[in-house]
Write an enzyme that holds these catalytic residues in place. Structure first.
Site, PDB file in Angstrom:
ATOM      1  N   SER A  41       0.808  -1.220   0.000  1.00  0.00           N
ATOM      2  CA  SER A  41       0.000   0.000   0.000  1.00  0.00           C
ATOM      3  C   SER A  41       0.844   1.275   0.000  1.00  0.00           C
ATOM      4  CB  SER A  41      -0.920   0.011   1.215  1.00  0.00           C
ATOM      5  OG  SER A  41      -0.176  -0.189   2.399  1.00  0.00           O
ATOM      6  N   ASP A 322      -3.190   7.931   8.145  1.00  0.00           N
ATOM      7  CA  ASP A 322      -4.116   7.054   8.863  1.00  0.00           C
ATOM      8  C   ASP A 322      -3.307   6.292   9.912  1.00  0.00           C
ATOM      9  OD1 ASP A 322      -2.821   5.029   7.454  1.00  0.00           O
ATOM     10  OD2 ASP A 322      -4.528   4.565   6.139  1.00  0.00           O
ATOM     11  N   HIS A 325      -0.341   4.513   7.320  1.00  0.00           N
ATOM     12  CA  HIS A 325       0.340   5.154   6.193  1.00  0.00           C
ATOM     13  C   HIS A 325       0.664   6.617   6.471  1.00  0.00           C
ATOM     14  CE1 HIS A 325      -2.346   1.928   4.668  1.00  0.00           C
ATOM     15  NE2 HIS A 325      -1.211   1.546   4.117  1.00  0.00           N
TER      16      HIS A 325
END
Ligand SMILES: *[C@@H]1O[C@H](CO)[C@@H](O)[C@H](O)[C@H]1NC(C)=O
Ligand SMILES: *[C@@H]1O[C@H](CO)[C@@H](O)[C@H](O)[C@H]1NC(C)=O
Ligand SMILES: *[C@@H]1O[C@H](CO)[C@@H](O)[C@H](O)[C@H]1NC(C)=O
Ligand SMILES: *[C@@H]1O[C@H](CO)[C@@H](O)[C@H](O)[C@H]1NC(C)=O
Ligand SMILES: *[C@@H]1O[C@H](CO)[C@@H](O)[C@H](O)[C@H]1NC(C)=O
Ligand SMILES: *[C@@H]1O[C@H](CO)[C@@H](O)[C@H](O)[C@H]1NC(C)=O
Ligand SMILES: *[C@@H]1O[C@H](CO)[C@@H](O)[C@H](O)[C@H]1NC(C)=O
Length: 362
Positions: A41, A322, A325
């Site tokens: 991600s 978040d 990340h």
């Protein structure tokens, strides 16, 4: 007056044309012709959007600061790889493999997938993902398309030797595997030391395959302190989880040692560098005043942003977007520092700029 404004218009047009020519030549002169990206991600630019998984980020507030809004990037704006593409002078961001419409694959492809790891099973409890093995299968497909465009596989491999490769993988083999002992058995089977070796051993196979397809300049990115991300702290009364940091350190040490073995013994016709993410943003440095909490409002069990809620306003002061990340501000710093730092603890044995200007290899 009429004459004046007319000549002003002509002059403005001329200035505009010169400016746009200059921009063209700047844009045309990217420092490397192509950039291929493998990872999770932290580098995904939309590959999970059409997969059956809860590991997605194609909804607000993700992308709130990105020019076209949510794209599947796990950030408020740019990823490190987006900033790197800009620094290198690419005209476009590296397109996700899942949507190559309108893109020139000769300039590179982003294969990264949220929740993916080195091990096939990592992150699969959230649904589908594209593990690194499958990312290489996708690369093989792109290589054959390039061979078709350039006339032969030899031509393709020779072209692919000129590209830059970026690999940032491994965090999900911990966060979405090893540290979920109720779902995965890896922590029952391996000590953290053994597990780091198992992961590096498997990664080695994949990197040899990538080398076989022409990779000669490769950036290997180490992981940040896993136990200090907001999601980890949430389960530990706000403090870092030391055993997760230790696991990340062990992996990073092994990865750095692998880079050294490649450069000196195993693949001396190529150059690898190791980027030490841990060393880039120290607590409360570089204007990041909040390094232990997320900017967006979290689903606390998953550590990801809840959809459509307003995030913090002062985003450039937060390290984390978040629970997992980093923010665009942190990502920009990471890319900029990795490109030009002279600190050998951050970029080993050299930074990205030096990697690119080092002798081209065959
Ligand atoms: C998506 O995955 C879930 C569980 O993994 C499954 O129950 C569901 O049928 C899948 N949906 C589709 C459209 O394949
Ligand atoms: C695919 O990429 C193109 C070009 O970047 C973009 O215009 C389009 O919206 C994308 N399609 C999807 C389904 O994301
Ligand atoms: C661990 O789990 C995997 C599936 O994730 C299974 O294939 C394997 O046999 C298990 N190993 C042990 C020792 O339980
Ligand atoms: C959690 O932190 C608070 C404030 O620092 C402290 O008062 C409390 O005792 C801690 N709880 C546990 C379980 O450690
Ligand atoms: C990365 O940097 C940290 C902080 O400076 C340091 O403690 C660690 O040993 C470095 N890791 C590697 C693999 O070089
Ligand atoms: C948080 O995520 C979990 C797991 O995906 C989900 O079951 C739950 O509904 C989510 N919570 C909220 C408040 O959306
Ligand atoms: C940033 O904004 C949050 C609220 O959005 C606030 O709690 C915090 O104090 C602000 N931080 C700074 C350093 O201004």
């Amino acid at each position: 007056m009429a004459f004046e404004s007319k000549s002003w218009l002509v002059l403005s047009l001329a200035v505009l044309m010169v400016a746009s020519c200059m921009q063209q030549s700047v844009l045309g002169a990217s420092q490397v012709p192509c950039l291929f990206v493998f990872g999770n991600s932290l580098s995904d630019s939309g590959n999970n959007n059409n997969l059956n998984t809860s590991a997605k980020a194609n909804f607000l507030p993700y992308g709130i600061d990105f020019p076209t809004g949510p794209t599947g990037r796990y950030s408020n704006g740019l990823n490190p790889i987006d900033k790197l593409a800009q620094i290198l002078g690419f005209e476009h961001f590296v397109p996700p493999f899942a949507n190559l419409t309108g893109s020139d694959i000769l300039k590179g492809v982003d294969y990264a997938s949220g929740s993916a790891g080195i091990r096939k099973e990592s992150g699969k409890q959230l649904g589908q993902n594209i593990d690194v093995g499958l990312q290489l299968t996708h690369h093989r497909l792109i290589v054959s398309k390039i061979a078709h465009k350039l006339g032969s596989l030899d031509n393709a491999v020779n072209y692919l030797k000129k590209c830059l490769y970026y690999v940032n993988i491994g965090t999900n083999d911990y966060e979405q595997n090893y540290f979920l002992p109720d779902i995965f058995n890896t922590s029952h089977i391996y000590t953290p030391q053994q597990y780091s070796k198992v992961l590096i051993h498997q990664l080695n196979h994949y990197l040899q395959t990538l080398h076989h397809f022409g990779a000669r300049k490769t950036i290997m990115v180490g992981m940040d302190r896993l136990g200090c991300i907001p999601k980890a702290r949430l389960t530990n009364n706000g403090s870092c989880i030391e055993k997760e940091n230790v696991a990340a350190f062990l992996f990073n040490d092994q990865l750095k040692a692998l880079v050294d073995r490649y450069n000196h013994k195993i693949l001396p016709d190529s150059k690898f560098i190791f980027i030490n993410s841990t060393a880039i943003i120290h607590d409360q440095s570089h204007g990041f005043t909040i390094t232990d909490a997320a900017c967006c409002q979290l689903n606390t069990t998953r550590g990801v942003c809840l959809p459509n809620l307003t995030p913090c306003q002062n985003r450039s002061q937060y390290k984390f977007w978040d629970g997992i990340h980093t923010t665009e501000a942190a990502n920009i710093l990471t890319a900029t520092v990795s490109y030009s730092t002279s600190d050998p603890n951050i970029a080993h044995p050299m930074n990205i700029q030096k990697l690119l200007s080092s002798n081209s290899i065959n």
